[in-house]
Design a protein around this motif. Sequence first.
Motif, mmCIF file in Angstrom:
data_model
loop_
_atom_site.group_PDB
_atom_site.id
_atom_site.type_symbol
_atom_site.label_atom_id
_atom_site.label_comp_id
_atom_site.label_asym_id
_atom_site.label_seq_id
_atom_site.Cartn_x
_atom_site.Cartn_y
_atom_site.Cartn_z
ATOM 1 N N MET A 77 74.774 8.675 18.323
ATOM 2 C CA MET A 77 74.811 9.622 17.222
ATOM 3 C C MET A 77 74.162 10.967 18.139
ATOM 4 O O MET A 77 74.693 11.885 18.116
ATOM 5 C CB MET A 77 74.382 9.578 15.989
ATOM 6 N N PHE A 78 72.935 10.607 18.541
ATOM 7 C CA PHE A 78 72.007 11.668 18.997
ATOM 8 C C PHE A 78 72.779 12.090 20.285
ATOM 9 O O PHE A 78 72.743 13.206 20.559
ATOM 10 C CB PHE A 78 70.705 10.857 19.819
ATOM 11 N N THR A 79 73.339 11.328 21.247
ATOM 12 C CA THR A 79 74.104 11.760 22.311
ATOM 13 C C THR A 79 75.237 12.603 22.073
ATOM 14 O O THR A 79 75.332 13.642 22.722
ATOM 15 C CB THR A 79 74.415 10.635 23.231
ATOM 16 N N VAL A 80 75.978 12.297 21.206
ATOM 17 C CA VAL A 80 77.137 12.988 20.739
ATOM 18 C C VAL A 80 76.898 14.311 20.358
ATOM 19 O O VAL A 80 77.473 15.268 20.626
ATOM 20 C CB VAL A 80 78.142 12.154 19.758
ATOM 21 N N PHE A 81 76.144 14.432 19.223
ATOM 22 C CA PHE A 81 75.750 15.695 18.839
ATOM 23 C C PHE A 81 74.934 16.692 19.472
ATOM 24 O O PHE A 81 75.119 17.861 19.375
ATOM 25 C CB PHE A 81 75.107 15.424 17.314
ATOM 26 N N ASN A 82 74.242 16.247 20.596
ATOM 27 C CA ASN A 82 73.325 17.225 21.445
ATOM 28 C C ASN A 82 74.611 17.632 22.541
ATOM 29 O O ASN A 82 74.544 18.470 22.901
ATOM 30 C CB ASN A 82 72.194 16.366 22.110
ATOM 31 N N ALA A 83 75.509 16.764 22.853
ATOM 32 C CA ALA A 83 76.663 17.122 23.837
ATOM 33 C C ALA A 83 77.315 18.241 22.903
ATOM 34 O O ALA A 83 77.757 19.417 23.515
ATOM 35 C CB ALA A 83 77.462 16.133 24.136
ATOM 36 N N MET A 84 77.357 18.326 21.608
ATOM 37 C CA MET A 84 78.298 18.901 20.654
ATOM 38 C C MET A 84 77.594 20.286 20.926
ATOM 39 O O MET A 84 78.096 21.404 20.661
ATOM 40 C CB MET A 84 78.356 18.419 19.500
ATOM 41 N N SER A 85 76.193 20.359 20.653
ATOM 42 C CA SER A 85 75.187 21.563 20.755
ATOM 43 C C SER A 85 75.650 22.295 22.152
ATOM 44 O O SER A 85 75.556 23.325 22.181
ATOM 45 C CB SER A 85 73.924 21.339 20.683
ATOM 46 N N ALA A 86 75.806 21.612 23.209
ATOM 47 C CA ALA A 86 76.018 22.136 24.588
ATOM 48 C C ALA A 86 77.131 22.985 24.521
ATOM 49 O O ALA A 86 77.363 23.957 25.169
ATOM 50 C CB ALA A 86 75.796 21.054 25.633
ATOM 51 N N ILE A 166 69.961 11.848 28.713
ATOM 52 C CA ILE A 166 69.118 11.060 28.301
ATOM 53 C C ILE A 166 69.169 10.119 27.035
ATOM 54 O O ILE A 166 68.921 8.841 27.420
ATOM 55 C CB ILE A 166 67.762 11.948 28.051
ATOM 56 N N GLY A 167 70.092 10.433 26.099
ATOM 57 C CA GLY A 167 70.224 9.644 25.132
ATOM 58 C C GLY A 167 71.307 8.323 25.600
ATOM 59 O O GLY A 167 71.070 7.371 25.223
ATOM 60 N N LEU A 168 72.322 8.761 26.462
ATOM 61 C CA LEU A 168 73.091 7.978 26.725
ATOM 62 C C LEU A 168 72.368 6.697 27.759
ATOM 63 O O LEU A 168 72.597 5.626 27.637
ATOM 64 C CB LEU A 168 74.242 8.424 27.849
ATOM 65 N N VAL A 169 71.582 7.258 28.678
ATOM 66 C CA VAL A 169 70.650 6.417 29.314
ATOM 67 C C VAL A 169 69.869 5.371 28.356
ATOM 68 O O VAL A 169 69.680 4.244 28.841
ATOM 69 C CB VAL A 169 69.602 7.190 30.322
ATOM 70 N N THR A 170 69.277 5.969 27.388
ATOM 71 C CA THR A 170 68.597 5.266 26.372
ATOM 72 C C THR A 170 69.339 4.111 25.835
ATOM 73 O O THR A 170 69.053 2.945 25.404
ATOM 74 C CB THR A 170 67.986 6.037 25.301
ATOM 75 N N VAL A 171 70.554 4.378 25.395
ATOM 76 C CA VAL A 171 71.721 3.608 24.723
ATOM 77 C C VAL A 171 71.727 2.058 25.984
ATOM 78 O O VAL A 171 71.449 1.039 25.387
ATOM 79 C CB VAL A 171 72.976 4.002 24.729
ATOM 80 N N PHE A 172 71.941 2.281 27.060
ATOM 81 C CA PHE A 172 72.149 1.391 27.966
ATOM 82 C C PHE A 172 70.654 0.625 28.133
ATOM 83 O O PHE A 172 70.818 -0.855 28.454
ATOM 84 C CB PHE A 172 72.611 2.030 29.469
ATOM 85 N N ALA A 173 69.628 1.461 28.321
ATOM 86 C CA ALA A 173 68.348 0.628 28.288
ATOM 87 C C ALA A 173 67.923 -0.276 27.143
ATOM 88 O O ALA A 173 67.441 -1.329 27.289
ATOM 89 C CB ALA A 173 67.429 1.704 28.426
ATOM 90 N N LEU A 174 68.497 0.223 25.884
ATOM 91 C CA LEU A 174 68.434 -0.666 24.690
ATOM 92 C C LEU A 174 68.918 -1.868 24.828
ATOM 93 O O LEU A 174 68.549 -2.973 24.677
ATOM 94 C CB LEU A 174 68.912 0.201 23.496
#
Length: 387
Positions: A77-86, A166-174
């Motif tokens: 969610m964090f990744t998608v909506f920050n991309a939406m802000s961009a 950063i959010g996307l990298v966090t998803v893979f790291a999790l």
Amino acid sequence: MKKSLVPLALGGFGIGMTEFVIMGILPDIAGGLQISIPQAGHLITAYALGVVVGAPTLVSLMAHRPPRSVLVWFMLMFTVFNAMSAFSPNYELMMLSRFMAGLPHGAFFGVGAVVAARLADEGKVAAALATMFTGLTVANVIGVPAGTWLGHNMSWRAVFLVVAAIGLVTVFALHRLVPPIAAKARTGLMQDLRIFRHRALWLALGITSIGTGGFFAFFSYIAPLLTDVTHIAPARIPMVMTLVGIGMTVGVHLGGRLADRVAPLQAIVILLLSMTTLLLCNGLFAASEPAMLLLAFATGANALALGPPIQVLLIAHSREAEMLGSSLGQSGFNIGNALGAFLGGIPLTLGYSYASPQWVAAALAFSGVLLALAMLAQGRVAARAAA
């Protein structure tokens, strides 16, 4: 640092960056969207309201699922909506995207605190929690100044793309580093919500929301304050943001030590009184560059020093639902974020200088002192009655 805790720190880094970098690039966003500085300040309020709504709601709705999968969904969610802000083409869509990006913020920290505690070695739970929040403080030392520089020199939209990455990298790291963790049996949403019957919890939330609003009234308008009143060149704003971030990193450790030596509520009174003094000084000495550099460090340190005693106070009054109680700290801080950004912008819309939000900030911090004193008095009355 244990490898399994790295994704939590990384997520904290991304969250800290998206929450605080907007203060440093506020004039750039205002110019890009062709809106006023106070209107741009409402974007900070929108994000904060998203945190307030999302923290208890998402934690309660997802409490029956395994914590690792919950964290993955929050980061998606964090990744998608920050991309939406961009990519937001106008003010209205930007407001919506900032609100949506805030939804998983407090929920991530609430669930992340539980995961960190379960992954911690015996006797090192506090250290594991500190590791997660280290990402938040490092974001203010590295991520926010770097993002501010990027926003000034390239594009403010690129800043939110970096956050999304950063959010996307966090998803893979999790997925790779956090082991599967079984969900705990729960008694149900209505049972969790019973913690809100306690008057002391509401007072603690009031202290958090109103008292920390003072810091956010200062921080939301720090960039125009420094450029228009202190006359610091825009290119040097990242350096000031670094000072604030270093102060935050120092402050979170000092706050923990203070909370270990005195009762959490007493520590909060001390820290909110010092915050009131610092915010008054920000208004009085806004034209002095040396003073503002020193105050940037001190105000950041004081703000994060409030974190540990406030978190201890909230959890102490929400024992029946600790995961929900853990997320309320972020809700409270972001009510403060919303209040500070909104109320601090009022004197600007009335035509006063960029130093004027500091008087609003000091009033909010002192209101937190009064609430804390009221809670202390209530506790003493209850103790006498019990005796």
